[in-house]
Scaffold this active site. Structure first.
Site, PDB file in Angstrom:
ATOM      1  N   SER A  34     -77.407  36.176  -4.319  1.00  0.00           N
ATOM      2  CA  SER A  34     -77.740  35.504  -5.580  1.00  0.00           C
ATOM      3  C   SER A  34     -78.366  34.144  -5.334  1.00  0.00           C
ATOM      4  O   SER A  34     -78.070  33.471  -4.336  1.00  0.00           O
ATOM      5  CB  SER A  34     -76.479  35.336  -6.436  1.00  0.00           C
ATOM      6  OG  SER A  34     -76.768  34.593  -7.613  1.00  0.00           O
ATOM      7  N   HIS A  61     -76.743  42.005 -19.525  1.00  0.00           N
ATOM      8  CA  HIS A  61     -77.614  41.279 -20.438  1.00  0.00           C
ATOM      9  C   HIS A  61     -77.374  41.737 -21.870  1.00  0.00           C
ATOM     10  O   HIS A  61     -77.082  42.910 -22.126  1.00  0.00           O
ATOM     11  CB  HIS A  61     -79.078  41.512 -20.052  1.00  0.00           C
ATOM     12  CG  HIS A  61     -80.043  40.623 -20.766  1.00  0.00           C
ATOM     13  ND1 HIS A  61     -80.743  41.026 -21.874  1.00  0.00           N
ATOM     14  CD2 HIS A  61     -80.417  39.340 -20.517  1.00  0.00           C
ATOM     15  CE1 HIS A  61     -81.522  40.037 -22.284  1.00  0.00           C
ATOM     16  NE2 HIS A  61     -81.342  39.004 -21.480  1.00  0.00           N
TER      17      HIS A  61
END
Length: 465
Positions: free
Chosen positions: A380, A179
């Site tokens: 995921s 991130h």
């Protein structure tokens, strides 16, 4: 301070289901790549994405306040079923029960575990939430410290700061798919930063990490481990990273590991016991508004109690100590989190996780059958696909795009009906975009792997796979 627990028979009636950065230094996308770009000083025109008529306060030449708000609410209500590109769970109905709290100013300033000098706070709820996560991540209640943050970025800033204070000369390591707040932390704290390559599925490149660790053997390592990367949903293997540290000769007092589990921190524990303080990690952070869901951005940060003394400072004005980033903190969000966790419970999370995995696989299979480039990582709920050609289509479905990729994040509130609507719309639009054969769908082999690419060059292999 008193304590609140999660009652087993809780049944809410309303629920139905880095100093300043150098000038021009910009972090590119969510991949943590820092690029120097010339920033124009020309002011940009206001964006009117929702086409709302909002006048400046004090001017009476526009719609009434009530009319403006109703138009805004109507617009948001219509757009809910098209919110598929970002990790926000909008599937909650407890706002009615909690709405009366809006008449109070609740500020959880200072340490959650210490008394406030005023009564308008929600620290009892906050500690109950923190205890829930401490149990989830397997750390004894007298061994942890944490707080409810304003979001995942604050959690990352805090976790990395704890590591920096423990290891002042430490080098921060993070993959290029981490991130962007990780690179921001390096800039804010003026830390040496090693940007590690990422594999094609978004997971950290372990061989590159090992090379960099050996090159910097004389300095401690502060490693950001991403439990679900922002764009591809890849999970860095904590056990492999710990093994690499051992092979490189780093003892436990020479490294600090921060786990960024913003989205997956409430998914992974119900599938695979991966996030645990029984391993030598220093901190874990999640975003509360993502998989769990909350009207306001928020998060949870947990670290070891023995580490926090390096950050704690006595603040006479609030008659408390403070080791948080933000100081004043929203007192409403701990209550929303407590309410949601109490209502949902472990079984509720397990059902949400299973449904999201099933729906993500459904979307991936449908797109693959239609000859569209697509990838879905293990563990995921993020489905990566070729970037739609039309900006209006991207805007309508509120997709996040990087290079020639877009993704859909299959959150608990996204139904099969919504996914079918997206698929049908995409197939219809693709016929228009590529009907004359002069333009072809993009090749995304370098982004998601040749085995997942359905461009004209890789199509044969894609169909066989």
């Amino acid at each position: 301070m008193g304590s609140l627990s999660f009652e087993k028979d809780f049944e809410p009636s309303a629920i139905t289901p880095r100093g300043l950065a150098p000038p021009g230094l910009i972090v590119n996308g969510d991949f943590g790549e820092m690029m120097r770009l010339k920033v124009s000083s020309t002011p940009t025109t206001p964006r009117k994405n929702l086409n709302l008529s909002v006048t400046e306060p004090g001017k009476n030449d526009g719609p009434s306040l009530d009319c403006t708000l109703m138009n805004y609410i109507d617009t948001l209500t219509q757009r809910i079923n098209y919110h598929i590109g970002y990790p926000v769970n909008i599937c909650y109905e407890h706002y009615a029960n909690l709405a009366p709290l809006l008449q109070f100013h609740l500020n959880n300033c200072g340490d959650p575990f210490l008394q406030n000098t005023v009564d308008f706070h929600s620290k009892d709820f906050e500690v109950a939430v923190l205890n829930w996560f401490a149990d989830l991540w397997e750390i004894e209640r007298d061994q942890y410290w944490g707080y409810v943050t304003n979001g995942g970025t604050e959690g990352n800033l805090h976790g990395i700061l704890v590591g920096r204070e423990l290891l002042p000369d430490g080098i921060l390591y993070a993959s290029k798919d981490s991130h962007y707040s990780v690179a921001k932390a390096a800039m804010m704290y003026r830390m040496d930063f090693e940007n590690i390559n990422a594999s094609i599925n978004g997971e950290i490149d372990y061989s590159d990490l090992k090379v960099k660790l050996l090159q910097n053997k004389g300095k401690p390592a502060i490693i950001n481990v991403t439990i679900g990367t922002t764009f591809k949903g890849a999970v860095d293997d904590l056990d492999v990273i710990l093994q690499i540290l051992e092979e490189c000769g780093y003892t436990q007092d020479q490294f600090y590991i921060h786990c960024d589990a913003a989205l997956n921190g409430l998914i992974i524990p119900f599938i695979k016991n991966m996030i645990t303080f029984k391993k030598p990690i220093g901190s874990v952070t999640i975003s509360g508004h993502k998989f769990l869901g909350c009207p306001m951005p928020c998060g949870v940060q947990i670290t070891r109690k023995s580490y926090i003394n390096n950050l704690s400072r006595r603040v006479e004005y609030i008659a408390s100590v403070d080791a948080t980033i933000s100081g004043s903190r929203n007192g409403l969000t701990p209550i929303f989190l407590w309410y949601s966790l109490s209502a949902k419970g472990q079984i509720g999370f397990q059902k949400d996780v299973k449904r999201c995995f099933d729906n993500a696989k459904y979307l991936k299979d449908r797109l693959q059958q239609a000859g569209i480039s697509v990838m879905l990582n293990e563990l995921s709920i993020i489905v990566v696909l070729e970037r739609p050609r039309d900006h209006e289509f991207v805007r309508r479905w509120q997709l996040s795009c990087v290079r020639d990729m877009a993704h859909v994040i299959v959150m608990p509130g996204i139904t099969r009906e919504t996914l079918d609507g997206f698929i049908n719309d995409l197939l219809q639009q693709r016929k228009k975009w590529y009907q004359d054969g002069r333009i072809s769908p993009p090749c995304v082999a370098n982004d998601i792997g040749a085995q997942n690419c359905a461009c004209s060059y890789h199509k044969i292999d894609y169909i066989i796979a």
